[in-house]
Design a protein around this motif. Structure first.
Motif, mmCIF file in Angstrom:
data_model
loop_
_atom_site.group_PDB
_atom_site.id
_atom_site.type_symbol
_atom_site.label_atom_id
_atom_site.label_comp_id
_atom_site.label_asym_id
_atom_site.label_seq_id
_atom_site.Cartn_x
_atom_site.Cartn_y
_atom_site.Cartn_z
ATOM 1 N N LYS A 191 -9.018 4.947 -7.675
ATOM 2 C CA LYS A 191 -8.824 3.564 -7.446
ATOM 3 C C LYS A 191 -7.842 3.613 -6.103
ATOM 4 N N ASP A 203 -1.097 8.407 -9.654
ATOM 5 C CA ASP A 203 -0.692 9.297 -10.931
ATOM 6 C C ASP A 203 0.626 9.662 -10.664
ATOM 7 N N THR A 206 -5.046 8.009 -7.529
ATOM 8 C CA THR A 206 -5.992 7.820 -8.444
ATOM 9 C C THR A 206 -7.232 7.572 -7.681
ATOM 10 N N SER A 224 2.126 3.118 -9.869
ATOM 11 C CA SER A 224 1.697 3.640 -10.910
ATOM 12 C C SER A 224 1.336 2.521 -12.087
ATOM 13 N N ASP A 225 2.160 1.390 -12.243
ATOM 14 C CA ASP A 225 1.683 0.548 -12.942
ATOM 15 C C ASP A 225 0.286 -0.214 -12.616
ATOM 16 N N GLU A 226 0.120 -0.127 -11.264
ATOM 17 C CA GLU A 226 -1.081 -0.914 -10.687
ATOM 18 C C GLU A 226 -2.382 0.190 -10.703
ATOM 19 N N LYS A 227 -2.036 1.656 -11.494
ATOM 20 C CA LYS A 227 -3.006 2.308 -11.625
ATOM 21 C C LYS A 227 -3.474 2.961 -9.914
#
Lengths: 221, 221
Positions: free
Chosen positions: B66, B54, B64, B48-51
């Motif tokens: 990405k 979600d 996500t 999640s930190d790395e996107k």
DNA sequence: AATATTATCTTGACTTCTCAAGATAAAAAA
DNA sequence: TTTTTTATCTTGAGAAGTCAAGATAATATT
């Protein structure tokens, strides 16, 4: 099974041992692997526990029979992979070293055996380095000498340093490849430059001493 | 660059997302990767930190854009490698999954591109799974249904579950391969067994429901 | 609603490999 | 021999990934 890291240490020690010039010190291993000496010290202790090296702190490092066996298998994998990438996959010989550096730690025995078979059990890789067989034995490399030390006459190019991809690119672009024969036209030891003939296209090529020292050849009568 | 571990998490989440049946819970991911739920919780926070996902703790997990892009690239590598190992290297389709599972994290773009080229830019792997292209797009898989749900008539075998190598061995030994056509001879829903005809050698084969549910086919008129 | 069950999360600890920095030994220079 | 330099070793700490076990929240059951 040894980790990739351990395999790289074993390989580095083997290469330093084969290289008459270099002594196997903690520092030399550290330089080879670009880690700090402290890291090497810790790893030597670990490898010693695993009976892969004989390690006397502050004195000496040497591969045990077990360590050497494993190191040779890594070298075998590396060179077989390089050969496969060049011969079968058509990659450029200058770019396969990097690939092999990572693949050597992960290919299965099955896959490696298949590569070996497809290649017809080669004894030398594209750079002329000998490929250890499954028992870790090298084919007799013959008597090689650096091109830099040959004074005149014909020679067969047998082996080149595979770690410098710029050199490899240059060699390829000038048709200087392992297995082929060439002839020394002239040599200026003061300037440190020699001129050689490429029979195939009758071109003349100038080579400096540093590059010539990394090319191993065998004289031809 | 994502680590192998991260790539495996992304791939697992993608597969769970594609699998209509399964919900994407921390527990399901844990089961898929055979790690503990706690480990997955920690990793979800990291992803999640790395996107890449979600993540709403205790509520939901989703890739996500990405994350999905990266996951599809891993799948692409995996399937292209499997195809290469079978088509070019002649390995058995039952044994390539394991190999690909590790190679998918280490092959370079260059090497992958070369495989793709040698194979003629295939759109399906040997098990019939679609291979995403460089933009992460799948070829239209057509309308597939599990063999277990087909009641009668002819069908073309299109895709099989590649994770069970015993099933793959069995299929191969009975000449049941993607792309070929077969015919249902009879079906006993009580016993849960169906009998199909292999036109090529006119043999009859009995298949149980469980195996038949892992074989995807398309009806042929 | 009260209780039990299940899913998820958090914390602390372990492994492997690494570096930085200070300690120690060996070799070279004075 | 004494001092300086160099090589090596030790210790402490960090990153990545993992598990075990206890805490908490959500869901099911009664």
């Amino acid at each position: 099974m040894a980790t990739s890291t351990v395999e790289n240490y074993l390989k580095a020690i083997l290469h330093l041992a084969e290289d008459e010039a270099a002594t196997i010190s903690v520092g030399s291993i550290a330089k080879n692997l670009t880690v700090t000496p402290g890291t090497v010290s810790a790893m030597m202790k670990h490898l010693s526990d695993e009976k892969l090296v004989d390690y006397v702190p502050r004195r000496s490092v040497a591969l045990t029979a077990k360590g050497k066996r494993q190191a040779l298998q890594v070298v075998r994998r590396h060179r077989l992979i390089e050969t496969f990438l060049v011969q079968v996959m058509g990659l450029d010989w200058a770019e396969v070293h990097e690939e092999a550096e990572v693949l050597e730690h992960v290919v299965s025995g099955r896959l490696l055996a298949r590569m070996d078979e497809m290649l017809g059990y080669p004894r030398y890789d594209p750079h002329g380095d000998p490929i250890p067989n499954e028992n870790g034995e090298y084919a007799d490399p013959g008597d090689l000498q650096p091109l830099a030390e040959v004074t005149s006459g014909r020679f067969r190019l047998l082996r080149v340093d595979d770690s410098d991809s710029d050199l490899l690119d240059w060699l390829q672009s000038h048709q200087l490849l392992p297995g082929r024969e060439y002839e020394i036209i002239s040599r200026d030891s003061i300037a440190g430059v020699m001129e050689i003939l490429v029979p195939k296209n009758r071109s003349h090529i100038q080579i400096g001493e540093k590059a010539a020292s990394r090319i191993l050849v065998e004289p031809v009568l």
